[in-house]
Each structure stands twice: as structure tokens, then as C-alpha cells.
Write an enzyme that holds these catalytic residues in place. Structure first.
Site, mmCIF file in Angstrom:
data_model
loop_
_atom_site.group_PDB
_atom_site.id
_atom_site.type_symbol
_atom_site.label_atom_id
_atom_site.label_comp_id
_atom_site.label_asym_id
_atom_site.label_seq_id
_atom_site.Cartn_x
_atom_site.Cartn_y
_atom_site.Cartn_z
ATOM 1 N N LYS A 1 0.848 -1.203 0.000
ATOM 2 C CA LYS A 1 0.000 0.000 0.000
ATOM 3 C C LYS A 1 0.878 1.245 0.000
ATOM 4 O O LYS A 1 1.522 1.568 0.992
ATOM 5 C CB LYS A 1 -0.925 0.056 1.220
ATOM 6 C CG LYS A 1 -2.016 1.105 0.997
ATOM 7 C CD LYS A 1 -2.649 1.646 2.258
ATOM 8 C CE LYS A 1 -1.860 2.715 2.940
ATOM 9 N NZ LYS A 1 -1.696 3.982 2.172
ATOM 10 N N GLY B 1 7.114 4.641 8.411
ATOM 11 C CA GLY B 1 6.294 5.828 8.613
ATOM 12 C C GLY B 1 6.495 6.371 10.011
ATOM 13 O O GLY B 1 7.532 6.141 10.638
ATOM 14 N N SER B 2 5.484 7.058 10.517
ATOM 15 C CA SER B 2 5.614 7.731 11.809
ATOM 16 C C SER B 2 5.521 6.735 12.965
ATOM 17 O O SER B 2 4.920 5.670 12.835
ATOM 18 C CB SER B 2 4.515 8.781 11.954
ATOM 19 O OG SER B 2 3.256 8.147 12.056
ATOM 20 N N GLY C 1 3.034 3.593 13.615
ATOM 21 C CA GLY C 1 3.686 2.325 13.959
ATOM 22 C C GLY C 1 3.056 1.695 15.189
ATOM 23 O O GLY C 1 2.795 0.480 15.233
ATOM 24 N N GLU D 1 10.085 0.677 10.544
ATOM 25 C CA GLU D 1 11.087 1.724 10.324
ATOM 26 C C GLU D 1 10.397 3.044 10.607
ATOM 27 O O GLU D 1 9.627 3.524 9.784
ATOM 28 C CB GLU D 1 11.554 1.713 8.860
ATOM 29 C CG GLU D 1 12.317 0.493 8.455
ATOM 30 C CD GLU D 1 13.728 0.497 9.008
ATOM 31 O OE1 GLU D 1 14.231 1.567 9.422
ATOM 32 O OE2 GLU D 1 14.327 -0.586 9.042
ATOM 33 N N CYS E 1 13.716 10.188 7.291
ATOM 34 C CA CYS E 1 13.526 9.655 8.638
ATOM 35 C C CYS E 1 14.766 9.825 9.505
ATOM 36 O O CYS E 1 14.667 10.092 10.692
ATOM 37 C CB CYS E 1 13.100 8.192 8.583
ATOM 38 S SG CYS E 1 14.143 7.184 7.522
ATOM 39 N N GLU F 1 9.825 14.986 16.100
ATOM 40 C CA GLU F 1 10.141 14.922 14.673
ATOM 41 C C GLU F 1 9.290 15.946 13.928
ATOM 42 O O GLU F 1 8.063 15.913 14.006
ATOM 43 C CB GLU F 1 9.848 13.513 14.132
ATOM 44 C CG GLU F 1 10.231 13.363 12.673
ATOM 45 C CD GLU F 1 10.057 11.943 12.148
ATOM 46 O OE1 GLU F 1 8.959 11.380 12.293
ATOM 47 O OE2 GLU F 1 11.033 11.396 11.584
HETATM 48 P P1 NAI Z 1 2.028 7.979 8.495
HETATM 49 O O1 NAI Z 1 3.020 7.203 9.273
HETATM 50 O O2 NAI Z 1 0.667 8.101 9.064
HETATM 51 O O3 NAI Z 1 1.911 7.357 7.014
HETATM 52 C C1 NAI Z 1 2.749 6.338 6.519
HETATM 53 C C2 NAI Z 1 1.908 5.253 5.859
HETATM 54 O O4 NAI Z 1 1.061 4.664 6.839
HETATM 55 C C3 NAI Z 1 0.991 5.739 4.744
HETATM 56 O O5 NAI Z 1 0.946 4.770 3.717
HETATM 57 C C4 NAI Z 1 -0.366 5.819 5.436
HETATM 58 O O6 NAI Z 1 -1.442 5.675 4.552
HETATM 59 C C5 NAI Z 1 -0.289 4.648 6.386
HETATM 60 N N1 NAI Z 1 -1.192 4.721 7.550
HETATM 61 C C6 NAI Z 1 -1.639 5.831 8.187
HETATM 62 N N2 NAI Z 1 -2.458 5.494 9.208
HETATM 63 C C7 NAI Z 1 -2.536 4.150 9.211
HETATM 64 C C8 NAI Z 1 -3.214 3.204 10.025
HETATM 65 N N3 NAI Z 1 -4.004 3.581 11.032
HETATM 66 N N4 NAI Z 1 -3.065 1.880 9.756
HETATM 67 C C9 NAI Z 1 -2.267 1.484 8.757
HETATM 68 N N5 NAI Z 1 -1.599 2.336 7.942
HETATM 69 C C10 NAI Z 1 -1.731 3.646 8.172
HETATM 70 O O7 NAI Z 1 2.677 9.416 8.240
HETATM 71 P P2 NAI Z 1 1.964 10.789 7.762
HETATM 72 O O8 NAI Z 1 0.677 10.959 8.467
HETATM 73 O O9 NAI Z 1 1.963 10.815 6.292
HETATM 74 O O10 NAI Z 1 3.026 11.877 8.285
HETATM 75 C C11 NAI Z 1 2.946 12.400 9.587
HETATM 76 C C12 NAI Z 1 4.307 12.478 10.217
HETATM 77 O O11 NAI Z 1 4.886 11.197 10.279
HETATM 78 C C13 NAI Z 1 5.343 13.298 9.485
HETATM 79 O O12 NAI Z 1 5.254 14.636 9.800
HETATM 80 C C14 NAI Z 1 6.634 12.699 9.954
HETATM 81 O O13 NAI Z 1 7.018 13.273 11.186
HETATM 82 C C15 NAI Z 1 6.291 11.259 10.176
HETATM 83 N N6 NAI Z 1 6.729 10.417 9.058
HETATM 84 C C16 NAI Z 1 7.894 9.758 9.204
HETATM 85 C C17 NAI Z 1 8.376 8.992 8.179
HETATM 86 C C18 NAI Z 1 9.658 8.286 8.342
HETATM 87 O O14 NAI Z 1 10.158 7.681 7.396
HETATM 88 N N7 NAI Z 1 10.246 8.317 9.506
HETATM 89 C C19 NAI Z 1 7.679 8.861 6.896
HETATM 90 C C20 NAI Z 1 6.424 9.575 6.854
HETATM 91 C C21 NAI Z 1 6.005 10.323 7.899
#
Ligand code: NAI
Ligand code: MG
Length: 477
Positions: free
Chosen positions: A170, A223-224, A228, A245, A279, A380
């Protein structure tokens, strides 16, 4: 989206928009997948796993990965442009990813024929042999973020193919185009339909359905840390294997004896590259007090000289943030920093003049006067925001650098090799860079300590995340 051999609509018929964050231009509409689509994708993955894919020999999986690597190489310009248009990464940067993407796929190809178990000398009476077999964990659900859509797709699909797993990927709702094109190349490479499926859609619906699905054996998430944690909870029903991660607030430490001509650009790009949407970005810059003012001024000047704009312009060095939501988030931290008493030496506010008004632009921002307790020094931000913090001694800075809930990356700049080694050993982080930052290689593991997650990606250990170990006892007596 791709389910089995077919490019399909969502069961609901709903679609959502893919837009260019530099201009707001509508690029495409995409199927809005949800639980029913995840069900279909899991069924396709299971059927592929139980079919010919379970009988594919290591050299067949290797050959498929090598063909895929060649296809990514041949089509790389298109893939780089998709990421530039869809997530805003400047073409000057996305273009540079070719060696890494192709290299990762060739590394996983090599690993496909290098998987081994072990024979174990046991102490039970008689002639009893024990060996271990490594088996694919099964159906993998991969949930990836938007900051490196192609790279994250490669990092999830590569090990799945090497180990003989099937996968439901996804992409992030904000950046699905290069993952979809990559999946086309997977089919073109001759990987059997169903081995790789792509369900586009939102996190709370499609993502959550993957995390909770009883037919999925393992989730690989990037992701975040907040999402996680939610995935850990959702995955508990069938106790899925997980690799996470997550985010970071990585410390980068500059000692007074460092080569500042290398440390200044190194520290600036550690925080500003990809507009800070990395990240392991080095966002807490600890600088020895005697050179603090000098480094603050030089890092701010370096950031201010970077060309911010539409990533489609080959001169652009930093593109927009991914979305209005991310802009709002980063802008809120700029306000928080000011309210906490930090001083924006450069940047500090969203760019809105002229063409900037159409996109989500924040200039490289350097905060001085930052204290460890401040939110901008602990949380972050995921934007081009660097907090510069003075320190006085080695033991002190090690303790302060480690005083974070995260532990993804760390950097140290010094001409004293003994000190570099001491600091590297002391850091509670999954990667430590000395006199460099953010270097990566397909053969080297990457991953977190603490709330930056668990599991390792790339490197030989990555394959362990996709394998189960079975102990076999043969009584030959
Ligand atoms: P997110 O972690 O929510 O999104 C990453 C992925 O998880 C996307 O594919 C999203 O659709 C999916 N996702 C979201 N909620 C979910 C759930 N309940 N169950 C399963 N999958 C889910 O990150 P978002 O909201 O795009 O960004 C918010 C903050 O997260 C950013 O400001 C940043 O601080 C952090 N982030 C960190 C990343 C990293 O590589 N460390 C990457 C992206 C975001
Ligand atoms: Mg987009």
C-alpha cells in the site's frame, strides 16, 4: 491498482486525487482501496504463494530480480520524474537514485541464491540430525510513506521476491504513482501475477485493513512512530511478524577540531535534503561552544543559498513539502520554536511569493538558542528545520544526544579518530556516521533503536525479516 494480473478499480468505485505539491496540478485519480480490496489482494497473494511461486527455485527468483533491476534501469528517468511530479522531490535529487535502486534489486537478487540454514550438533542420544530450514514467512503487507516512494517500494518488494514471499503493497495516499509503475515493471520482469499486488488508498482504511488482516503473516511498515504503534495494536489479533522503520530526531555532533569545510555542508544537508522529509535527518545539531556562533552562521548561510522551488526545474535543490497537511505541521513547529524562545537565524516562515503560493514551500530554517527540553529539539518535524545546540564536552554531549525517545541515526564530526569511535559506540542509534552523514549501501543494514522501530532493512539481515526458521529433527538411528 494491481490485484493478481489485473489493473482494477476499488470495489467501492471510489477514487482519490494525486496532485503535484509544487503546483497543485491534478496528475491523476486513483482507486480508493479499502478492506474489500485488501481481501482480494490477500487472496491473490495467497493463491500465488500456493501456486507456482512456492516452487520457484532460488535461481528463478534471482533471474526475475535481475530482470526487474534491468527494467528499473531502462525506465529510470520515468520513475524519477514520477517521484518529482508526485511528491515534489527535485529531479536533481530523484535522478541520483538510479545506482541505489538498481543496486538494491541486484543485491536482493544475489541474496536469493545465498539463503542458508544450519546443521546443529545436538546432544540427544542416538543418531539424530538437526538442521534448520528457512521458509518464506508468507503473505507480507507493506505500508510505505511518501518521502521516498520508489525507494520504499524497492525495499519492500526486493526482499519479498528474494525469499519467495508474496506481497500486498500500500503506497502512501500522497505518492502512489512510482509504486504503481514499479509494479508494472514487476509483471514485465516475469514475476507471476499475484506475487506483487498494489492497493492504493488511505491509511485509516486500506492501511488499517492490511495491519489487521488475518491472512497477512507479516507487516513491513515505514512511517511515523504514532502510526507504527497503531499497527502494533492492529496486528495483535493474529500476532503478525512486524518490522517497523519509524521516525527520528537524530543528533549530529560537531567538535571544534572538525574540518568545518566538510562539516558545515554535511550538517546542513543532513537536515535539509528532501526538504527535511528524511527519517534519519540530522535535525539536532550539537556544536562545541567555541565554534558555535561560527557554525550557526555558516549553516544558515549554506541553507539560505539553496535553491527552493518546483522540483521539475533542474536547478532546484529543495522542493516543496508533500502536502498542505505537512506544511501546516511544519509551520506549526516554526511557531512553536519561536514561542519557546528559539531564534530563526534563517528561514522561519512559509514562502508565499509568486509561484511559491501554489505549492507547499518552507525555506531551510536554522534555529539557534535551542535548549534540549524544547519541543522543536525533541519532536520529529519532518521539514527543513535544523536546531543548533551548544555543548562543552564529550561525555556531556553523548548523554544529551542520547536523551531522545528515538534512535535512528547519529553523526559525529571530528579529526580525532579515537573520539569518532568512542562516540559511535556510545550512540543509541541504528546508524552512526563519522565525518559523513546519510551514506547508505544495499549491503549495509539500516534501522532503529528505541521508538525509531525494530527490524533491519537492506543488508543480509533484511532477509531474516521475511523468513521463518524451522528446526527439523531426523532420527537416522
Ligand atoms: P504515516 O506514518 O501516518 O503514514 C505512513 C503510511 O502509513 C501511509 O501509507 C499511510 O497511509 C499509512 N497509515 C496511516 N495510518 C494508518 C493506520 N491507522 N493503519 C495502517 N496504515 C496507516 O505518516 P503521515 O501521516 O503521512 O506523516 C505524519 C508524520 O509522520 C510526518 O510529519 C513525519 O514526522 C512522520 N513520518 C515519518 C516517516 C519516516 O520515514 N520516519 C515517513 C512519513 C512520515
Ligand atoms: Mg502527490
Amino acid at each position: 491498482m494491481l490485484i493478481g494480473a489485473d489493473w482494477v478499480e476499488a470495489a467501492s468505485g471510489r477514487r482519490f486525487e494525486a496532485r503535484n505539491p509544487a503546483t497543485g496540478t491534478l496528475l491523476a485519480t486513483l482507486p480508493e482501496g479499502d478492506a474489500e480490496d485488501v481481501d482480494r489482494a490477500v487472496a491473490a497473494a495467497r493463491a500465488a504463494l500456493d501456486g507456482s511461486w512456492s516452487k520457484a527455485k532460488p535461481d528463478e527468483r534471482q533471474a526475475a530480480l535481475l530482470r526487474l533491476a534491468d527494467l528499473v534501469d531502462t525506465n529510470y528517468d520515468e520513475l524519477a520524474w514520477l517521484d518529482t511530479l508526485d511528491m515534489g522531490g527535485p529531479i536533481s535529487r530523484t535522478r541520483l537514485g538510479r545506482k541505489r535502486m538498481v543496486g538494491l534489486l541486484r543485491f536482493y537478487a544475489g541474496q536469493a541464491t545465498a539463503l542458508t540454514g544450519e546443521t546443529i550438533e545436538n546432544s540427544v542420544p542416538g543418531a539424530v540430525l538437526t538442521f534448520t530450514a528457512r521458509e518464506p514467512v508468507g503473505v507480507v503487507g507493506a505500508i510505505i510513506p511518501w518521502n521516498a516512494p520508489l525507494g520504499m517500494s524497492v525495499l519492500k518488494v526486493g526482499p519479498a521476491l528474494a525469499t519467495g514471499c508474496a506481497i500486498v503493497l500500500k503506497p502512501a495516499e500522497d505518492a502512489s504513482l512510482s509504486p504503481l509503475r514499479f509494479a508494472e515493471l514487476v509483471l514485465e520482469a516475469g514475476v507471476p501475477p499475484g506475487v506483487v499486488n498494489v492497493v492504493t488508498g488511505f491509511g485509516r482504511t486500506a492501511g488499517a485493513a492490511i495491519a489487521a488482516h488475518p491472512g497477512i503473516d507479516k507487516v513491513a511498515f515505514t512511517g511515523s512512530h504514532v502510526t507504527g504503534q497503531e499497527i502494533v495494536r492492529l496486528s495483535a489479533a493474529n500476532l503478525k511478524r512486524l518490522s517497523l522503520e519509524l521516525g527520528g530526531k537524530s543528533a549530529n555532533i560537531v567538535f571544534a577540531d572538525a574540518d568545518l569545510d566538510a562539516a558545515v555542508p554535511g550538517a546542513a544537508m543532513a537536515a535539509f535534503a528532501n526538504s527535511g522529509q528524511v527519517c534519519s535527518a540530522g535535525t539536532r545539531l550539537f556544536v562545541e561552544r567555541s565554534i558555535y556562533d561560527d557554525v550557526v552562521a555558516r549553516v544558515a548561510a549554506f541553507g539560505a543559498a539553496l535553491k527552493v522551488g518546483d522540483g521539475a526545474d533542474p536547478q532546484t535543490q529543495l522542493g516543496p513539502l508533500i502536502s498542505a497537511r505537512q506544511l501546516e505541521r511544519v509551520a506549526s513547529y516554526l511557531d512553536i520554536g519561536a514561542a519557546e524562545g528559539a531564534h530563526a537565524v534563517s528561514g522561519g516562515a512559509r514562502l508565499t511569493d509568486g509561484a511559491y503560493a501554489k505549492g507547499f514551500y518552507v525555506p531551510p530554517t536554522v534555529f539557534s538558542g535551542v535548549e534540549d527540553r524544547m519541543r522543536i529539539a525533541q519532536e520529529e518535524i519532518f521539514g527543513p528545520v535544523l536546531c543548533v545546540i551548544p555543548f562543552d564536552g564529550e561525555a556531556e554531549v553523548i548523554a544529551r544526544a542520547n536523551a531522545s525517545m528515538f534512535g535512528l541515526g547519529a553523526g559525529v564530526w571530528t579529526r580525532d579518530v579515537g573520539r569518532a569511535l568512542r562516540v559511535a559506540r556510545a550512540m543509541k542509534a541504528g546508524s552512526v556516521w563519522a565525518n559523513c552523514y546519510q551514506l547508505m549501501d544495499p549491503a549495509v543494514s539500516f534501522g532503529g533503536y528505541r521508538m525509531s522501530g525494530y527490524g533491519r532493512e537492506s543488508g543480509a539481515r533484511h532477509l531474516d525479516e521475511y523468513l521463518s526458521t524451522k528446526s527439523v529433527w531426523i532420527n537416522a538411528g
